[in-house]
Design an enzyme around this catalytic site. Structure first.
Site, mmCIF file in Angstrom:
data_model
loop_
_atom_site.group_PDB
_atom_site.id
_atom_site.type_symbol
_atom_site.label_atom_id
_atom_site.label_comp_id
_atom_site.label_asym_id
_atom_site.label_seq_id
_atom_site.Cartn_x
_atom_site.Cartn_y
_atom_site.Cartn_z
ATOM 1 N N ARG A 55 -47.648 -49.637 -52.341
ATOM 2 C CA ARG A 55 -46.964 -49.069 -51.169
ATOM 3 C C ARG A 55 -45.462 -49.349 -51.278
ATOM 4 O O ARG A 55 -44.626 -48.527 -50.930
ATOM 5 C CB ARG A 55 -47.528 -49.634 -49.854
ATOM 6 C CG ARG A 55 -46.695 -49.226 -48.660
ATOM 7 C CD ARG A 55 -47.314 -49.450 -47.283
ATOM 8 N NE ARG A 55 -48.248 -50.535 -47.187
ATOM 9 C CZ ARG A 55 -47.933 -51.843 -47.194
ATOM 10 N NH1 ARG A 55 -46.667 -52.220 -47.261
ATOM 11 N NH2 ARG A 55 -48.864 -52.775 -47.121
ATOM 12 N N TYR A 107 -35.847 -26.798 -37.777
ATOM 13 C CA TYR A 107 -37.284 -26.715 -38.027
ATOM 14 C C TYR A 107 -38.046 -27.125 -36.762
ATOM 15 O O TYR A 107 -37.724 -28.144 -36.138
ATOM 16 C CB TYR A 107 -37.612 -27.666 -39.187
ATOM 17 C CG TYR A 107 -39.052 -27.705 -39.567
ATOM 18 C CD1 TYR A 107 -39.675 -26.595 -40.134
ATOM 19 C CD2 TYR A 107 -39.819 -28.850 -39.355
ATOM 20 C CE1 TYR A 107 -41.007 -26.632 -40.493
ATOM 21 C CE2 TYR A 107 -41.152 -28.891 -39.711
ATOM 22 C CZ TYR A 107 -41.745 -27.778 -40.272
ATOM 23 O OH TYR A 107 -43.061 -27.820 -40.612
ATOM 24 N N ASP A 178 -30.632 -31.655 -43.239
ATOM 25 C CA ASP A 178 -31.905 -31.221 -43.820
ATOM 26 C C ASP A 178 -31.564 -30.151 -44.853
ATOM 27 O O ASP A 178 -31.135 -29.052 -44.505
ATOM 28 C CB ASP A 178 -32.807 -30.681 -42.706
ATOM 29 C CG ASP A 178 -34.185 -30.266 -43.206
ATOM 30 O OD1 ASP A 178 -34.310 -29.900 -44.396
ATOM 31 O OD2 ASP A 178 -35.133 -30.278 -42.409
ATOM 32 N N LYS A 203 -41.523 -27.634 -50.082
ATOM 33 C CA LYS A 203 -40.986 -26.288 -50.186
ATOM 34 C C LYS A 203 -40.459 -26.039 -51.610
ATOM 35 O O LYS A 203 -41.211 -26.094 -52.552
ATOM 36 C CB LYS A 203 -39.912 -26.090 -49.103
ATOM 37 C CG LYS A 203 -40.356 -26.574 -47.715
ATOM 38 C CD LYS A 203 -41.570 -25.856 -47.161
ATOM 39 C CE LYS A 203 -42.185 -26.545 -45.950
ATOM 40 N NZ LYS A 203 -41.270 -26.872 -44.861
HETATM 41 C C1 LIG Z 1 -41.296 -27.805 -43.792
HETATM 42 C C2 LIG Z 1 -40.015 -28.342 -43.297
HETATM 43 C C3 LIG Z 1 -39.929 -29.641 -42.770
HETATM 44 C C4 LIG Z 1 -41.139 -30.542 -42.604
HETATM 45 O O1 LIG Z 1 -41.676 -30.907 -43.814
HETATM 46 P P1 LIG Z 1 -43.234 -31.230 -44.089
HETATM 47 O O2 LIG Z 1 -43.268 -31.504 -45.522
HETATM 48 O O3 LIG Z 1 -44.013 -30.021 -43.671
HETATM 49 O O4 LIG Z 1 -43.577 -32.411 -43.221
HETATM 50 C C5 LIG Z 1 -38.690 -30.094 -42.363
HETATM 51 N N1 LIG Z 1 -37.582 -29.313 -42.439
HETATM 52 C C6 LIG Z 1 -37.644 -28.049 -42.918
HETATM 53 C C7 LIG Z 1 -36.396 -27.243 -42.981
HETATM 54 C C8 LIG Z 1 -38.850 -27.527 -43.348
HETATM 55 O O5 LIG Z 1 -38.894 -26.263 -43.813
#
Ligand SMILES: *Cc1c(COP(=O)(O)O)cnc(C)c1O
Length: 391
Positions: A55, A107, A178, A203
Site C-alpha cells: 500500500r 466534471y 484537472d 481517460k
Molecule cells: C473521469 C474524470 C474524472 C474522475 O475520474 P475517475 O477515474 O472516473 O474517478 C475527473 N475529472 C475529469 C475531467 C474526468 O473526465
C-alpha cells in the site's frame, strides 16, 4: 518519494517510453514486471530497498509514478485507484473550514465530491476564475484552493492557467488543475504556475477503456509529503496490474493525441456546416471565446467536442442513439469514439446545481478510427434527425 530525474532532458515521447522503466536489472525484461508482492523481505529491522508493504509503495506503481511525473514536468507523482480518489486526497489536504473556489464548469463527480462528501468540512462556491474582479469578489480569508479544468467538461471552456495561478499565489491559495482532457502532451499546468495537476488516468492516459485510475503531480516537496501521507493513510491506491496498464497506455500517448486532435478537427468541420447543429464547442474554432488562450497554453485542441442540437433535447437524444460507430457511452479519451448526452448521463448529478447543462448538448469523444468513417457516421445520424424534424 518518487524522483522524476531519469527522464529529465528527454523529449516527451522518449520519456513516455523510458522514464522510470529501464530494462529490469534482474532479467533484462524491457517491460517493467507487474510486481504482485504485498510485502518485501528486510535485511535487518527497518533496513530494506525502498519497499516494505505494497500500500505504501510497489515497484510497478513507482514506475508509473516516475514516468507520469516526468511527463508533467513534476518532481513528484502519486498514483491513485481512480481520478476521484486522487481528487479526494487533494481535498483532504485542506484544513477544516477551508473555502474552495471552483470554475463553474467541472466534471460532475468533482462537484458531487465537494458538495456532498466534503460538505461538512469545506465550503465551496463557483466563480468565473480568470476575471481578476470576479475572483477577487468571490475570495474570502479562508480561501485555500482554486480548482479548475481546462478544457472543461462538457462545455470545453478555456481558462488561462497562468493568470489564475498568479492570482492564487498573490493571495496564498493552491491552484489545482484537472488536466484529464488535455493530458501532459497538450498542456503542462505546472510549467504555467499550477501547484497540483489532477488526472483521471481512466481517460486518455490509459487510453483503451480498460482501466480506472487517478494521479497527482506536484513539484513542491512539502505538498508531496502531505499527499503521500494521505495516499498511504487513506489507502486508495491502484493495484499493480492497473499501474501496468496505465504505464503501457502512456507509451503511445503522443501519437494517439495527435490523431485525436486531427480527427476532432475533421468532425468539427462537418458539424459546423450541418443544419441540425446550432453551435459547436471546441477550443480550436477561431470564434471559440477561449481560442487565443488555448492556442497559447496548449499544443493542440484535444479530442473532445460538444455541440448543441437545433432541435433541442429530443434531437440531442436522437443523435446520441443513432450513430453506429460512435458508441453511446459515458467516459472519454480512449481509442474508440463515444457519444453521450451530458444532462442525462455524465452530468445528471449536477441537475439543479450551478453546473447543470443544456439538455440539447451532445458530447463526443473522438477516437482514432479512420477520419472519414467517423465524419460519415455522425453526418448520417444528424441527417436522419434533420429529416425527422422537417417531416
Ligand atoms: C473521469 C474524470 C474524472 C474522475 O475520474 P475517475 O477515474 O472516473 O474517478 C475527473 N475529472 C475529469 C475531467 C474526468 O473526465
Amino acid at each position: 518519494m518518487t524522483p522524476a530525474a531519469p527522464g529529465d532532458g528527454w523529449g516527451f515521447e522518449t520519456a513516455a517510453i523510458h522514464a522510470g522503466q529501464p530494462p529490469d536489472p534482474a532479467t533484462g525484461a524491457v517491460v517493467p514486471p507487474i510486481s504482485l508482492a504485498t510485502t518485501f523481505a528486510q535485511e535487518a529491522v527497518g533496513r530494506h530497498r525502498g519497499y516494505e508493504y505494497a500500500r505504501s509503495a510497489n515497484p510497478t506503481r513507482t514506475a508509473l509514478e516516475t514516468c507520469l511525473a516526468t511527463l508533467e514536468g513534476a518532481g513528484f507523482g502519486l498514483a491513485f485507484a481512480s481520478g476521484l480518489a486522487a481528487e479526494d486526497a487533494v481535498l483532504r489536504s485542506i484544513p477544516d473550514g477551508g473555502h474552495v473556489l471552483l470554475a463553474p464548469d467541472v466534471y460532475g463527480g468533482t462537484w458531487r465530491l465537494l458538495s456532498q462528501v466534503h460538505r461538512e468540512r469545506l465550503r465551496v462556491s463557483t466563480c468565473v476564475l480568470d476575471d481578476p474582479r470576479t475572483l477577487a469578489a468571490a475570495w474570502t480569508d479562508d480561501t485555500r484552493l482554486v480548482w479548475l479544468e481546462t478544457p472543461s467538461n462538457p462545455l470545453l471552456s478555456i481558462i488561462d492557467i497562468a493568470t489564475v495561478a498568479g492570482l492564487c499565489h498573490e493571495r496564498g491559495a493552491l491552484c489545482v488543475v484537472d488536466n484529464t482532457f488535455a493530458t501532459p502532451y497538450l498542456q503542462q499546468p505546472l510549467a504555467l504556475g499550477a501547484d497540483v495537476v489532477v488526472h483521471s488516468t481512466t481517460k486518455y492516459l490509459g487510453g483503451h477503456s480498460d482501466v480506472v485510475g487517478g494521479f497527482l503531480a506536484v513539484d513542491d516537496g512539502a505538498l508531496a509529503d502531505r499527499l503521500r501521507f494521505l495516499q498511504n493513510a487513506v489507502g486508495a491506491v491502484p493495484g499493480p496490474f492497473d499501474c501496468y496498464l496505465v504505464l503501457r497506455g502512456l507509451k503511445t500517448l503522443g501519437v494517439r493525441m495527435e490523431r485525436h486532435c486531427a480527427n476532432a478537427a475533421a468532425v468539427v468541420e462537418m458539424l459546423c456546416g450541418h443544419p441540425a447543429v446550432s453551435s459547436v464547442l471546441w477550443p480550436g474554432l477561431r470564434d471559440h471565446p477561449g481560442y487565443a488562450v488555448a492556442a497559447k497554453q496548449m499544443r493542440g485542441f484535444g479530442g473532445v467536442v460538444s455541440f448543441v442540437c437545433a432541435g433541442g433535447e429530443a434531437a440531442a437524444l436522437a443523435v446520441a442513439e443513432r450513430t453506429r460507430l460512435f458508441t453511446l457511452a459515458e467516459s472519454l479519451g480512449a481509442v474508440e469514439s463515444l457519444i453521450e448526452h451530458p444532462a442525462r448521463m455524465t452530468h445528471a448529478s449536477a441537475a439543479g446545481s450551478p453546473l447543470a447543462v443544456d439538455p440539447a448538448l451532445v458530447r463526443l469523444s473522438v477516437g482514432i478510427e479512420t477520419e472519414e468513417d467517423l465524419v460519415e457516421d455522425l453526418r448520417a445520424a444528424l441527417d436522419s434527425v434533420e429529416r425527422a424534424g422537417a417531416g
